[in-house]
Design an enzyme around this catalytic site. Structure first.
Site, PDB file in Angstrom:
ATOM      1  N   ASP A 239      47.537  91.462  15.460  1.00 58.17           N
ATOM      2  CA  ASP A 239      46.166  91.330  14.938  1.00 58.17           C
ATOM      3  C   ASP A 239      45.789  89.862  14.772  1.00 58.17           C
ATOM      4  O   ASP A 239      46.661  89.005  14.649  1.00 58.17           O
ATOM      5  CB  ASP A 239      46.036  91.950  13.538  1.00 58.17           C
ATOM      6  CG  ASP A 239      46.500  93.373  13.501  1.00 58.17           C
ATOM      7  OD1 ASP A 239      46.359  94.067  14.508  1.00 58.17           O
ATOM      8  OD2 ASP A 239      47.005  93.774  12.434  1.00 58.17           O
TER       9      ASP A 239
HETATM   10  N1  URA Z   1      51.277  96.088  12.794  1.00 55.75           N
HETATM   11  C1  URA Z   1      50.093  95.641  12.308  1.00 55.75           C
HETATM   12  O1  URA Z   1      49.526  96.222  11.397  1.00 55.75           O
HETATM   13  N2  URA Z   1      49.568  94.538  12.862  1.00 55.75           N
HETATM   14  C2  URA Z   1      50.169  93.827  13.848  1.00 55.75           C
HETATM   15  O2  URA Z   1      49.640  92.821  14.291  1.00 55.75           O
HETATM   16  C3  URA Z   1      51.393  94.311  14.326  1.00 55.75           C
HETATM   17  C4  URA Z   1      51.928  95.445  13.777  1.00 55.75           C
END
Ligand code: URA
Length: 256
Positions: A111
């Site tokens: 993310d």
């Molecule tokens: N899980 C999440 O919530 N975000 C990420 O970026 C990777 C795994």
């Protein structure tokens, strides 16, 4: 010294066929080296000098595959572009790899607000191997949470919580007590969208900070936020673990 390759490997690297099928093409007499039909599976090809034809058409080596690891900083998008002009991981590519940008695919997103280990590769087979659920490659995350999970919640987290109507697979959760604020290590073998954040949210807990620190046995090492490294043979062994037969092989199942 010239870099020569066995004919079957050369055919595979040109994308003409898999290595197994390439042997059949040679046996069928469909391959010539410098105008002579190649009947010998152990024949060597010098890609810089030899002219290899398959069914009369010249073959050239595909550019070598490159796999990079990045310690992705927060507030950088894992995307090819952004309507809102935010920085993407491609904007962070070092000068010497800029020309690869169009061929580099990311392996599993992080993310915008997540930091840590991200792989980008030109090798489609590697992407498949690392992201396909059947391969169950471990990914480890460090989480700072808005509050401590109760014993029951921690148990539930590890057994699986429901997100979007489907239960997550069993996973590992370890409490890491750092400066008295709730922090956890989470090890997943699947990779659903925003999975870690949504697993905590399912229990009413907010993730304040999230970092991926490991894929397989490959860790960030000393890589600082924003830094890149090209993976070498030892890194590939770590990626796939040192205790399996696969670990002796590169992403295309080649001995390294
Ligand atoms: N899980 C999440 O919530 N975000 C990420 O970026 C990777 C795994």
């Amino acid at each position: 010294m010239n870099d020569t390759l066995r004919i079957v490997r050369f055919l595979a690297r040109c994308g003409a066929a898999s290595r197994r099928d390439a042997a059949d093409l040679v046996r069928a007499g469909r391959v010539t080296i410098n105008g002579v039909v190649c009947a010998d599976l152990s024949a060597q090809v010098d890609p810089a000098r030899d002219v290899v034809l398959f069914d009369g058409k010249p073959l050239t080596l595909a550019p070598r595959d490159v796999t990079l690891m990045l310690n992705k900083p927060r507030e950088v998008l894992v995307s090819r572009g952004d309507m809102r002009g935010r920085r993407t991981v491609y904007d962070l590519l070092p000068e010497e790899h800029r020309e690869l940008a169009s061929r580099l695919a990311y392996v599993g997103r992080l993310d915008f607000d997540t930091e840590g280990l991200l792989l980008l590769t030109t090798d489609g087979e590697l992407v498949n191997r690392l992201t396909h659920p059947s391969h169950e490659v471990e990914k480890e995350y460090r989480v700072r949470a808005s509050r401590e999970l109760t014993v029951e919640e921690a148990q539930q987290f590890q057994e699986g919580v429901e997100i979007e109507g489907r239960k997550t697979q069993a996973c590992q959760l370890t409490r890491l007590d750092r400066d008295g604020r709730p922090a956890y290590a989470v090890v997943l073998r699947e990779g659903r969208n925003r999975q870690v954040r949504r697993m905590f949210e399912a229990l009413g807990v907010r993730v304040l900070n999230l970092k991926r620190v490991r894929i397989g046995k490959l860790t960030l090492g000393g890589l600082q936020a924003g830094q890149w490294k090209e993976l070498g043979p030892e890194d590939f062994r770590r990626l796939f673990g040192t205790d399996s037969k696969r670990s002796q092989r590169g992403p295309r199942g080649k001995k390294r």
